[in-house]
Design a protein around this motif. Structure first.
Motif, PDB file in Angstrom:
ATOM      1  N   ASP A 104       0.804  -1.227   0.000  1.00  0.00           N
ATOM      2  CA  ASP A 104       0.000   0.000   0.000  1.00  0.00           C
ATOM      3  C   ASP A 104       0.836   1.276   0.000  1.00  0.00           C
ATOM      4  O   ASP A 104       0.316   2.370   0.241  1.00  0.00           O
ATOM      5  CB  ASP A 104      -0.980   0.027   1.179  1.00  0.00           C
ATOM      6  CG  ASP A 104      -2.270  -0.727   0.875  1.00  0.00           C
ATOM      7  OD1 ASP A 104      -2.792  -0.570  -0.242  1.00  0.00           O
ATOM      8  OD2 ASP A 104      -2.751  -1.463   1.749  1.00  0.00           O
ATOM      9  N   GLU A 105       2.117   1.158  -0.305  1.00  0.00           N
ATOM     10  CA  GLU A 105       2.953   2.355  -0.343  1.00  0.00           C
ATOM     11  C   GLU A 105       2.524   3.341  -1.441  1.00  0.00           C
ATOM     12  O   GLU A 105       2.580   4.562  -1.223  1.00  0.00           O
ATOM     13  CB  GLU A 105       4.422   1.964  -0.474  1.00  0.00           C
ATOM     14  CG  GLU A 105       4.963   1.344   0.805  1.00  0.00           C
ATOM     15  CD  GLU A 105       6.312   0.664   0.626  1.00  0.00           C
ATOM     16  OE1 GLU A 105       6.929   0.855  -0.437  1.00  0.00           O
ATOM     17  OE2 GLU A 105       6.738  -0.070   1.543  1.00  0.00           O
ATOM     18  N   PRO A 106       2.066   2.874  -2.627  1.00  0.00           N
ATOM     19  CA  PRO A 106       1.570   3.850  -3.611  1.00  0.00           C
ATOM     20  C   PRO A 106       0.387   4.671  -3.099  1.00  0.00           C
ATOM     21  O   PRO A 106       0.283   5.869  -3.397  1.00  0.00           O
ATOM     22  CB  PRO A 106       1.176   2.972  -4.803  1.00  0.00           C
ATOM     23  CG  PRO A 106       2.036   1.770  -4.687  1.00  0.00           C
ATOM     24  CD  PRO A 106       2.139   1.520  -3.209  1.00  0.00           C
ATOM     25  N   THR A 107      -0.497   4.039  -2.332  1.00  0.00           N
ATOM     26  CA  THR A 107      -1.634   4.788  -1.789  1.00  0.00           C
ATOM     27  C   THR A 107      -1.177   5.812  -0.767  1.00  0.00           C
ATOM     28  O   THR A 107      -1.631   6.961  -0.773  1.00  0.00           O
ATOM     29  CB  THR A 107      -2.651   3.830  -1.163  1.00  0.00           C
ATOM     30  OG1 THR A 107      -3.255   3.051  -2.193  1.00  0.00           O
ATOM     31  CG2 THR A 107      -3.732   4.584  -0.411  1.00  0.00           C
ATOM     32  N   LEU A 108      -0.288   5.409   0.119  1.00  0.00           N
ATOM     33  CA  LEU A 108       0.214   6.358   1.115  1.00  0.00           C
ATOM     34  C   LEU A 108       0.973   7.494   0.438  1.00  0.00           C
ATOM     35  O   LEU A 108       0.863   8.659   0.845  1.00  0.00           O
ATOM     36  CB  LEU A 108       1.108   5.625   2.115  1.00  0.00           C
ATOM     37  CG  LEU A 108       0.383   4.582   2.978  1.00  0.00           C
ATOM     38  CD1 LEU A 108       1.391   3.742   3.764  1.00  0.00           C
ATOM     39  CD2 LEU A 108      -0.593   5.244   3.933  1.00  0.00           C
ATOM     40  N   ALA A 109       1.710   7.167  -0.620  1.00  0.00           N
ATOM     41  CA  ALA A 109       2.410   8.214  -1.370  1.00  0.00           C
ATOM     42  C   ALA A 109       1.415   9.160  -2.033  1.00  0.00           C
ATOM     43  O   ALA A 109       1.637  10.375  -2.085  1.00  0.00           O
ATOM     44  CB  ALA A 109       3.325   7.586  -2.419  1.00  0.00           C
ATOM     45  N   ALA A 110       0.309   8.599  -2.532  1.00  0.00           N
ATOM     46  CA  ALA A 110      -0.730   9.442  -3.131  1.00  0.00           C
ATOM     47  C   ALA A 110      -1.354  10.357  -2.084  1.00  0.00           C
ATOM     48  O   ALA A 110      -1.633  11.532  -2.362  1.00  0.00           O
ATOM     49  CB  ALA A 110      -1.799   8.570  -3.789  1.00  0.00           C
TER      50      ALA A 110
ATOM     51  N   LEU B  36       2.269  -1.094  10.639  1.00  0.00           N
ATOM     52  CA  LEU B  36       1.619   0.214  10.661  1.00  0.00           C
ATOM     53  C   LEU B  36       2.613   1.304  11.056  1.00  0.00           C
ATOM     54  O   LEU B  36       2.641   2.385  10.452  1.00  0.00           O
ATOM     55  CB  LEU B  36       0.425   0.197  11.615  1.00  0.00           C
ATOM     56  CG  LEU B  36      -0.292   1.538  11.846  1.00  0.00           C
ATOM     57  CD1 LEU B  36      -0.728   2.168  10.528  1.00  0.00           C
ATOM     58  CD2 LEU B  36      -1.483   1.347  12.773  1.00  0.00           C
ATOM     59  N   LEU B  37       3.430   1.027  12.044  1.00  0.00           N
ATOM     60  CA  LEU B  37       4.436   2.016  12.450  1.00  0.00           C
ATOM     61  C   LEU B  37       5.450   2.252  11.338  1.00  0.00           C
ATOM     62  O   LEU B  37       5.911   3.384  11.131  1.00  0.00           O
ATOM     63  CB  LEU B  37       5.139   1.560  13.727  1.00  0.00           C
ATOM     64  CG  LEU B  37       4.297   1.596  15.001  1.00  0.00           C
ATOM     65  CD1 LEU B  37       5.097   1.067  16.187  1.00  0.00           C
ATOM     66  CD2 LEU B  37       3.782   3.002  15.299  1.00  0.00           C
ATOM     67  N   ARG B  38       5.815   1.206  10.603  1.00  0.00           N
ATOM     68  CA  ARG B  38       6.728   1.382   9.467  1.00  0.00           C
ATOM     69  C   ARG B  38       6.087   2.248   8.393  1.00  0.00           C
ATOM     70  O   ARG B  38       6.723   3.149   7.823  1.00  0.00           O
ATOM     71  CB  ARG B  38       7.111   0.028   8.870  1.00  0.00           C
ATOM     72  CG  ARG B  38       8.118   0.128   7.727  1.00  0.00           C
ATOM     73  CD  ARG B  38       8.226  -1.173   6.954  1.00  0.00           C
ATOM     74  NE  ARG B  38       7.060  -1.391   6.105  1.00  0.00           N
ATOM     75  CZ  ARG B  38       6.903  -0.875   4.879  1.00  0.00           C
ATOM     76  NH1 ARG B  38       7.825  -0.084   4.370  1.00  0.00           N
ATOM     77  NH2 ARG B  38       5.824  -1.139   4.175  1.00  0.00           N
ATOM     78  N   GLN B  39       4.814   1.984   8.105  1.00  0.00           N
ATOM     79  CA  GLN B  39       4.132   2.782   7.094  1.00  0.00           C
ATOM     80  C   GLN B  39       4.014   4.244   7.525  1.00  0.00           C
ATOM     81  O   GLN B  39       4.090   5.140   6.697  1.00  0.00           O
ATOM     82  CB  GLN B  39       2.743   2.186   6.822  1.00  0.00           C
ATOM     83  CG  GLN B  39       2.814   0.841   6.097  1.00  0.00           C
ATOM     84  CD  GLN B  39       1.481   0.123   6.042  1.00  0.00           C
ATOM     85  OE1 GLN B  39       0.727   0.144   7.017  1.00  0.00           O
ATOM     86  NE2 GLN B  39       1.178  -0.497   4.927  1.00  0.00           N
TER      87      GLN B  39
ATOM     88  N   SER C  48      10.109  -4.996   7.600  1.00  0.00           N
ATOM     89  CA  SER C  48       8.674  -5.246   7.530  1.00  0.00           C
ATOM     90  C   SER C  48       8.371  -6.729   7.670  1.00  0.00           C
ATOM     91  O   SER C  48       9.171  -7.574   7.244  1.00  0.00           O
ATOM     92  CB  SER C  48       8.139  -4.748   6.176  1.00  0.00           C
ATOM     93  OG  SER C  48       6.830  -5.205   5.931  1.00  0.00           O
ATOM     94  N   PRO C  49       7.212  -7.068   8.260  1.00  0.00           N
ATOM     95  CA  PRO C  49       6.779  -8.463   8.269  1.00  0.00           C
ATOM     96  C   PRO C  49       6.348  -8.939   6.882  1.00  0.00           C
ATOM     97  O   PRO C  49       6.063 -10.115   6.695  1.00  0.00           O
ATOM     98  CB  PRO C  49       5.601  -8.459   9.254  1.00  0.00           C
ATOM     99  CG  PRO C  49       5.098  -7.052   9.236  1.00  0.00           C
ATOM    100  CD  PRO C  49       6.299  -6.196   9.017  1.00  0.00           C
ATOM    101  N   ARG C  50       6.302  -7.999   5.921  1.00  0.00           N
ATOM    102  CA  ARG C  50       5.960  -8.341   4.539  1.00  0.00           C
ATOM    103  C   ARG C  50       7.122  -7.938   3.616  1.00  0.00           C
ATOM    104  O   ARG C  50       6.977  -7.075   2.760  1.00  0.00           O
ATOM    105  CB  ARG C  50       4.670  -7.647   4.123  1.00  0.00           C
ATOM    106  CG  ARG C  50       3.482  -7.990   4.994  1.00  0.00           C
ATOM    107  CD  ARG C  50       2.198  -7.341   4.488  1.00  0.00           C
ATOM    108  NE  ARG C  50       2.184  -5.906   4.716  1.00  0.00           N
ATOM    109  CZ  ARG C  50       1.127  -5.122   4.459  1.00  0.00           C
ATOM    110  NH1 ARG C  50       0.029  -5.658   3.950  1.00  0.00           N
ATOM    111  NH2 ARG C  50       1.184  -3.835   4.693  1.00  0.00           N
TER     112      ARG C  50
ATOM    113  N   ALA D  92       4.620   8.120   5.900  1.00  0.00           N
ATOM    114  CA  ALA D  92       3.456   8.964   5.623  1.00  0.00           C
ATOM    115  C   ALA D  92       3.737  10.385   6.104  1.00  0.00           C
ATOM    116  O   ALA D  92       4.188  10.581   7.241  1.00  0.00           O
ATOM    117  CB  ALA D  92       2.225   8.402   6.313  1.00  0.00           C
ATOM    118  N   ALA D  93       3.450  11.361   5.261  1.00  0.00           N
ATOM    119  CA  ALA D  93       3.650  12.754   5.652  1.00  0.00           C
ATOM    120  C   ALA D  93       2.530  13.245   6.552  1.00  0.00           C
ATOM    121  O   ALA D  93       2.663  14.278   7.203  1.00  0.00           O
ATOM    122  CB  ALA D  93       3.743  13.629   4.397  1.00  0.00           C
TER     123      ALA D  93
END
Length: 566
Positions: free
Chosen positions: A107-113, A136-139, A146-148, A162-163
């Motif tokens: 979900d990094e593209p969504t957070l970047a968006a 979640l803390l990493r994001q 990451s666990p993923r 996330a900004a």
């Protein structure tokens, strides 16, 4: 029946224009600071536009293509041109249960968006915890541990975080007894301070993997929100906006002003809030509404970026308190706002990268094609067998004995490439919804009831019978009366009769758990254990395991698990 309009852009453009006029910054009143917000909820990684059906204020049902990050950015551009201090805020589930375009990259593209859109703050939702607390803390903060690991930092080689700030006033670390994330965030707009207080439904832990939230306590929402008000008042803040990932429902249209018929768990939360809280922006139920509960404004903007809530708050400069609030829900139909070119370019980059990844080979099958039959006289298909078996495989750690799959969730025939090798993109086309698998307790009587619900009036077999996993078999007789079509004593699990008084562990998708496809009995199950595994991921893992074992999955015909009695 209400008419359905497939194209309604002129009306939508007029509605958008009127909504914009309603929120234009009024002539300055030196005693009042007018603050404008745009709010979204339950975005779920929907970077691309998609179809949505809604009922307008005139009672007309409309179906349009709406949302997409380029259109959202275009709407914000227009609104910020009128009011540069407009704030974008969220009410949770911005990520999780996302399309492959986002989920395959953690979900990094969504957070970047969201960063690019200028999102300032959002409550967490239950799906923000899909990857567990560490993820979640990493994001939020950035990094690649990451666990993923197969998804994290794979899109751009790094993740800066996330900004915007995630909030969770009612989620506590049980070791420190402190909030796991900040409870609130304060913004100064037009010279006045406004506090955004975030919360997530207190039952969030029951919908995520227990190990992922181990050590976290999800407390009462209203109590946790009220608890921080003295601290905020000590900082000179008297204007409060709640961002809460909990929702309600209403029969009123999504754009009806000040509805009074909201019901559901959110209503009880709102009624317990401190009287100083005048605005509640909600999520979770995927419904659009603009309601009043005990005089407070309570909003939600549907889901998937199809709609944004425009909220206007008047704050008395002398006291810092909210003295007026109003809102409108704006449907972001394609063409209603000029798409933002830079955001569209970002989307094209995500598409290109994702298409390349979706071409990745997954596993070899035993056959080159597994057909999804459109003929309603066919009760069972080899593709349905395969998917049900993969669900059972994915849920095995949760004690699953049986798996049921609704055929409507199987969208297309599975066609492999050279050497019968299926790609990730081909699997995504078969199971595009990203439904998560749930394992539940069902009595034998409930299993019989579900099987009978396949044949009730208004259903027939037009949507196809449930596909069932290996070892589960039964017969049905189309000539018998409704409610009696399943042949008694024919329902077997590995050759042993299903006993109505016994309890069985059954794997189903979340759509069925909510009674989807008119199966009310699925809503009565107990001991729900979310696996947090999507059906398409279970299918991929199952195919890989069979291929590695030298026994590729798939067959040219069905396995004969469902039979019509003669």
């Amino acid at each position: 029946m209400k008419p359905i309009f497939r194209t309604a852009l002129p009306a939508l453009l007029l509605a958008s224009a009127l909504a914009g006029c309603a929120h234009r910054h009024p002539a300055a009143d030196p005693a009042i600071a007018t603050i404008q917000l745009a709010a979204l909820n339950d975005f779920h990684g929907n970077l691309e536009a998609s179809s949505v059906t809604y009922t307008d204020v005139g009672g007309v049902e409309r179906t349009v293509t709406a949302g997409g990050i380029a259109t959202i950015a275009g709407a914000l551009n227009a609104w910020r041109k009128d009011d540069p201090e407009l704030l974008l805020v969220g009410a949770g589930d911005l990520i999780g249960a996302s399309p492959a375009l986002s989920l395959m990259w953690a979900d990094e593209p969504t957070l970047a968006a969201m960063n690019r859109l200028g999102l300032r703050v959002s409550s967490v939702g239950n799906h923000e915890f899909d990857g567990g607390r560490a993820e979640l803390l990493r994001q939020q903060k950035g990094g690649c541990t990451s666990p993923r690991p197969e998804k994290a930092c794979r899109f751009d080689g790094a993740w800066q975080g996330a900004a915007f700030q995630y909030l969770a006033a009612n989620v506590f670390d049980m070791v420190t007894n402190k909030p796991f994330l900040p409870a609130y965030h304060v913004e100064t707009v037009r010279g006045v301070k406004v506090a955004f207080i975030g919360a997530v439904l207190k039952d969030a832990a029951s919908s995520v993997l227990a190990s992922g939230v181990a050590g976290l306590q999800f407390a009462d929402e209203a109590q946790s929100i009220n608890r921080v008000l003295p601290e905020l008042r000590a900082q000179g803040v008297n204007a409060f906006v709640v961002l809460i990932h909990e929702g309600g429902r209403t029969p009123s249209p999504q754009q009806k002003q000040d509805c009074t018929d909201l019901y559901g768990p959110l209503v009880d939360v709102v009624k317990k809030l401190d009287p100083a809280i005048r605005v509640v922006i909600s999520g979770h139920s995927h419904k659009g509404y603009l309601c009043r509960v005990d005089g407070r404004l309570v909003t939600q903007a549907e889901m998937g970026g199809h709609m944004l809530s425009r909220v206007t708050i008047d704050v008395d400069r002398a006291t810092g308190r909210v003295v007026g609030e109003r809102a409108a829900n704006v449907v972001l139909a394609q063409g209603s706002f000029p798409p933002d070119a830079a955001m569209d370019g970002f989307l094209q980059t995500v598409r290109a990268r994702s298409e390349q990844a979706l071409a990745r080979p997954v596993a070899r099958l035993a056959v080159d094609t597994l057909v999804r039959p459109d003929d309603d006289t066919i009760d069972e298909s080899a593709l349905g067998d395969l998917i049900a078996d993969s669900m059972l495989y994915g849920a095995r750690a949760y004690g699953a004995q049986i798996a049921f799959m609704n055929r409507g969730g199987i969208r297309t025939t599975l066609k492999t490439g050279a050497g019968n090798v299926a790609t990730l993109g081909q699997l995504q086309a078969v199971l595009p919804f990203g439904n998560t698998i749930e394992v539940v307790n069902m009595t034998g009587a409930q299993i019989y009831a579900v099987l009978e619900e396949q044949f009730l009036a208004g259903r027939g077999v037009t949507r196809g019978l449930l596909q069932v996993s290996d070892g589960f078999t039964y017969q049905w007789n189309p000539s018998r009366p409704e409610g009696m079509r399943v042949v008694d004593k024919s329902v077997l699990l590995h050759g042993v009769q299903i006993e109505k008084g016994n309890t069985y562990r059954v794997a189903i998708n979340h759509f069925l758990l909510e009674g989807g496809d008119s199966f009310p009995t699925f809503k009565q199950v107990t001991n729900v254990a979310p696996t947090n595994m999507r059906d398409v991921d279970a299918l991929a893992e199952y195919l890989i395991s069979r291929d590695r074992a030298g026994k590729p999955a798939g067959a040219a015909s069905d396995a004969g698990r469902i039979r019509r009695a003669k």
